[in-house]
Design an enzyme around this catalytic site. Structure first.
Site, PDB file in Angstrom:
ATOM      1  N   SER A   1      43.129  32.321  38.621  1.00 42.10           N
ATOM      2  CA  SER A   1      43.143  33.558  38.301  1.00 42.10           C
ATOM      3  C   SER A   1      43.002  34.073  36.606  1.00 42.10           C
ATOM      4  CB  SER A   1      43.889  34.573  38.816  1.00 42.10           C
ATOM      5  OG  SER A   1      42.717  35.570  38.207  1.00 42.10           O
TER       6      SER A   1
ATOM      7  N   LYS B   1      45.653  33.997  46.089  1.00 40.85           N
ATOM      8  CA  LYS B   1      44.216  33.748  45.222  1.00 40.85           C
ATOM      9  C   LYS B   1      43.370  34.565  45.953  1.00 40.85           C
ATOM     10  CE  LYS B   1      41.891  32.920  41.676  1.00 40.85           C
ATOM     11  NZ  LYS B   1      40.161  33.136  42.046  1.00 40.85           N
TER      12      LYS B   1
ATOM     13  N   HIS C   1      44.145  37.986  46.221  1.00 44.31           N
ATOM     14  CA  HIS C   1      43.863  38.753  45.055  1.00 44.31           C
ATOM     15  C   HIS C   1      42.480  38.783  44.503  1.00 44.31           C
ATOM     16  CE1 HIS C   1      42.860  37.591  40.811  1.00 44.31           C
ATOM     17  NE2 HIS C   1      43.712  38.059  40.101  1.00 44.31           N
ATOM     18  N   ASN C   2      41.346  38.088  45.267  1.00 42.38           N
ATOM     19  CA  ASN C   2      40.220  38.424  44.890  1.00 42.38           C
ATOM     20  C   ASN C   2      39.536  39.346  45.665  1.00 42.38           C
ATOM     21  OD1 ASN C   2      40.691  36.133  43.123  1.00 42.38           O
ATOM     22  ND2 ASN C   2      38.726  34.780  44.228  1.00 42.38           N
TER      23      ASN C   2
ATOM     24  N   GLU D   1      40.675  42.950  44.475  1.00 42.79           N
ATOM     25  CA  GLU D   1      39.990  42.359  43.289  1.00 42.79           C
ATOM     26  C   GLU D   1      38.091  43.867  42.762  1.00 42.79           C
ATOM     27  OE1 GLU D   1      37.177  39.193  40.857  1.00 42.79           O
ATOM     28  OE2 GLU D   1      39.279  39.427  40.459  1.00 42.79           O
TER      29      GLU D   1
END
Length: 472
Positions: A130, A184, A187-188, A191
């Protein structure tokens, strides 16, 4: 032949090129290969010129240029392209070699690849990367998962390549098989939530207060000096200061309100459904992007559907700005609480033994959601590694107590004015649902038993019960 390279990378799109340059700048020699030879030649004669980067024209030459155990990083589009590259590599690799998938692969694919490659005696890592183009070049946040042995082989490289915060690399081993790509993925999703919450704060300030882009720049710049200090708030402040060279207007005002997405937010929702975990803030963010994409339908509907009476905020401007800031902060806490609840469920299902403090630590630098706020999450899990919900930490309980009145004010004023704030509203509804000892699901269970004999439990005695409702 020159000395063998420390690591090789397949896929010279912008992220791949920048990672190669990052590795070389940290003292490592790198071999590169791209399916399209022209791309390799352009890189070799341009950004890679004069550096310890070996350009190769075939898979055989590429593999032959690497030191043993060979370490190959793949930076291609997720899905079938990753499998195709692995198939090309396999005939030329030996037992003990390491393949690293640094793309945005679905964790289920990573689990499958890990099983298949381990049976062939090869190590496999699925590594979330990232930070976008700049992070890849200067130091990303890295989330490796897979074989622990593979991680130990490549750790000296990636811990140098990663962003550094307070002397610590933003890169720690997440866990077996798909753990890194799962982290990840979430995480996205977070986000998505962060970005939507910021957009809703902007919508309230723009539509209820009529703030200009210049005024919005000042507000977000001030917020970035406080508890909301983060990369996304910083770039938002910067966005509001940018002028369009063609019209002289604020550039943000001439950008079409039609958002795109690449799929990782949707994957987060699908996993949450599988895990029976509520991620309503992320869900609202994904749905908001879907709705934004239907621009033409919204234009038609805007001419037909009734709007509330025109609303003019008559109160103190600074108080509403403070209320929106508090709503943004409180909703952000809820979004992360949901994300970490999803981590807990997945960690149990897949036996990953995720360390939540480590996750917060490696997100503090390099990645898109980097923020001062993440230090607070790390501290919360340091205090209690078995924290049931992030909102129940003493620090975050205090923040929610102090922001609750303003949070409710911002959401209620937006609703009154007809300004859509789906992520603010979903976050507040989650908070109100979690904090209620008794929800109206007792009526829902009665309904289910009425039409389908699904049975129910009672509050006053154990057991399972069914009622013949029409005989009452």
């Amino acid at each position: 032949m020159t000395n063998p390279s420390d690591i090789g990378l397949v896929g010279l799109a912008v992220m791949g090129e920048n990672l190669v340059l990052n590795m070389e700048s940290k003292g490592f020699s790198v071999s590169v290969y791209n399916r399209t030879t022209e791309v390799t030649d352009k890189f070799a004669g341009g950004r890679a010129k004069g550096k310890r980067i070996t350009a190769t024209k075939s898979i055989e030459q590429f593999i032959g240029s690497l030191s043993r155990p060979r370490k190959v990083m793949i930076m291609v589009k997720a899905g079938a392209p990753v499998d195709a590259v692995i198939e090309q590599l396999l005939p030329h690799l030996e037992k003990g070699d390491v393949i690293i998938d640094g793309g945005n692969s679905l964790y289920l694919d990573t689990q499958r690849r890990d099983r298949e490659l381990s049976q062939k005696g090869l190590h496999f890592l699925g590594m979330g990367v990232s930070g976008g183009e700049e992070g890849a070049l200067k130091g990303p946040s890295l989330m490796p998962g897979g074989s622990k042995g593979a991680w130990e082989i490549v750790a000296p490289i990636f811990q140098k390549v990663a962003a550094q915060v307070d002397g610590e690399p933003c890169c720690r081993y997440m866990g077996p098989d798909g753990a890194g790509h799962y982290v990840k993925m979430v995480h996205n999703g977070i986000e998505y939530g962060d970005m939507q919450l910021i957009c809703e704060a902007y919508a309230i300030l723009r539509d209820l207060l009529g703030l200009s882009a210049a005024e919005l720049h000042e507000v977000f710049a001030a917020w970035n000096r406080g508890d909301l200090d983060s990369f996304l708030i910083e770039i938002t402040a910067n966005i509001f200061s940018k002028k369009d060279p063609e019209t002289g207007k604020a550039l943000v005002d001439v950008i079409l309100d039609k958002a795109g997405q690449k799929g990782t937010g949707k994957w987060t929702l699908q996993s949450a459904i599988d895990q029976a975990v509520v991620v309503s803030t992320i869900n609202a963010a994904v749905e908001s992007r879907v709705l934004s994409a239907g621009k033409e339908q919204r234009v038609r509907a805007s001419k037909q559907l009734p709007a509330p009476p025109p609303y003019k905020y008559e109160g103190d401007r600074s108080k509403l700005i403070d209320a929106v800031r508090d709503a943004l902060y409180a909703s952000k806490i809820v979004s992360y609480a949901q994300g970490f609840a999803l981590f807990e469920a997945a960690s149990k299902q897949f036996g990953w033994n995720l360390h939540y403090g480590d996750i917060a630590t490696i997100w503090r630098g390099g990645c898109i959601i980097r923020a001062k706020f993440l230090n607070r999450i790390k501290e919360a899990f340091d205090r209690n590694p078995n924290l049931e919900n992030l909102m129940l930490d003493e620090f975050f309980k205090g923040v929610l107590a102090n922001t609750q009145a303003n949070w409710r004010l911002a959401v209620s004023l937006a609703v009154q004015a007809g300004v859509a704030v789906p992520a603010f509203s979903a976050s507040l509804a989650y908070f109100d649902s979690i904090r209620q000892e008794r929800l109206p699901a007792n009526l829902l269970q009665a309904q289910r038993d009425y039409f389908g004999a699904h049975t129910y439990e009672r509050v006053d005695k154990p057991g399972t019960f069914h009622t013949e409702w029409l005989k009452i």
